[in-house]
Design an enzyme around this catalytic site. Sequence first.
Site, PDB file in Angstrom:
ATOM      1  N   ASP A  23       0.829  -1.213   0.000  1.00 37.05           N
ATOM      2  CA  ASP A  23       0.000   0.000   0.000  1.00 37.05           C
ATOM      3  C   ASP A  23       0.856   1.252   0.000  1.00 37.05           C
ATOM      4  O   ASP A  23       0.502   2.248  -0.630  1.00 37.05           O
ATOM      5  CB  ASP A  23      -0.931  -0.017   1.217  1.00 37.05           C
ATOM      6  CG  ASP A  23      -1.883  -1.192   1.146  1.00 37.05           C
ATOM      7  OD1 ASP A  23      -2.648  -1.258   0.171  1.00 37.05           O
ATOM      8  OD2 ASP A  23      -1.823  -2.066   2.019  1.00 37.05           O
ATOM      9  N   GLY A  64      -1.619  -4.578   3.983  1.00 36.29           N
ATOM     10  CA  GLY A  64      -2.809  -4.962   4.734  1.00 36.29           C
ATOM     11  C   GLY A  64      -4.074  -4.269   4.283  1.00 36.29           C
ATOM     12  O   GLY A  64      -5.110  -4.382   4.933  1.00 36.29           O
ATOM     13  N   GLY A  71      -5.798  -5.259   2.021  1.00 40.50           N
ATOM     14  CA  GLY A  71      -6.725  -6.381   1.812  1.00 40.50           C
ATOM     15  C   GLY A  71      -6.941  -7.191   3.083  1.00 40.50           C
ATOM     16  O   GLY A  71      -7.609  -8.228   3.051  1.00 40.50           O
ATOM     17  N   GLU A 117       0.638 -12.611   5.289  1.00 38.59           N
ATOM     18  CA  GLU A 117       1.687 -12.112   4.387  1.00 38.59           C
ATOM     19  C   GLU A 117       3.014 -11.992   5.138  1.00 38.59           C
ATOM     20  O   GLU A 117       4.070 -12.366   4.621  1.00 38.59           O
ATOM     21  CB  GLU A 117       1.267 -10.761   3.796  1.00 38.59           C
ATOM     22  CG  GLU A 117       0.131 -10.904   2.793  1.00 38.59           C
ATOM     23  CD  GLU A 117      -0.505  -9.597   2.370  1.00 38.59           C
ATOM     24  OE1 GLU A 117      -1.214  -9.589   1.366  1.00 38.59           O
ATOM     25  OE2 GLU A 117      -0.300  -8.563   3.050  1.00 38.59           O
TER      26      GLU A 117
END
Length: 222
Positions: free
Chosen positions: A88, A99, A101, A107
């Site tokens: 991001d 994060g 998503g 991850e």
Amino acid sequence: MKSISEAKKEAALRAVRLVQDGQNIGLGTGSTANFAIIELSKRVKAEGLNLRFVASSYETSHLATKLGLDCLSLEYFSQLDISIDGADEIDPELNLIKGGGGAHTQEKIMHSMTKRFIVIADSSKQVKTLGKAFPVPIEIVPCAKSIVSKNLERLGAKKYKLRVSANKSGPRITDNGNWIIDAYFEIDNPLKLELELNKISGVLENGIFARIRPNAKDCLVV
Ligand code: 5RP
């Protein structure tokens, strides 16, 4: 000039070219990671590559499986050759916020075990300082909401809010059955904030990637 979508696809293509036969591959989550999954499926079909995949979210494993890439469970791996993921925000030292998503916990686990953490992104993700526009996602055990909120204030959060679901009333539930608080900070020391946030009881993981970052040659921004 390339559109954002074209830039994401180009970054994904570059990452997928680095994959070699016989490797164990970690698949990230998000629209940029999806381009990589599509390109990987094309390479596997065209070249008959023998690869093993793990996914960082249900969404990723659903897409990969639909495209013929069977994903094994992350729990069976302690080392991967390459993991490919979006971000991001990316600062000049290659600290990241991830994060968007809601998959940053898996991850981070996945990228902690990889030999090469490849970040793919369009150039809009590059920022001078993390957190000016994008909040830090923090995955929490639901019953810890109030005590975590109090600690976010102690650590200087300017604003924070529980992430809500788009398609049902109430909190967005992560793939681990938890909640996410999105918190806005002035981030002058990403590593310190990453470690401080994870010390709060009830925090599972936060979306600052300062401890685990890509090498310069593995940060593919188009
Ligand atoms: C998911 C992530 C994504 O990698 C991040 O949100 C970037 O998404 P996109 O590639 O769709 O811009 O961290 O948890």
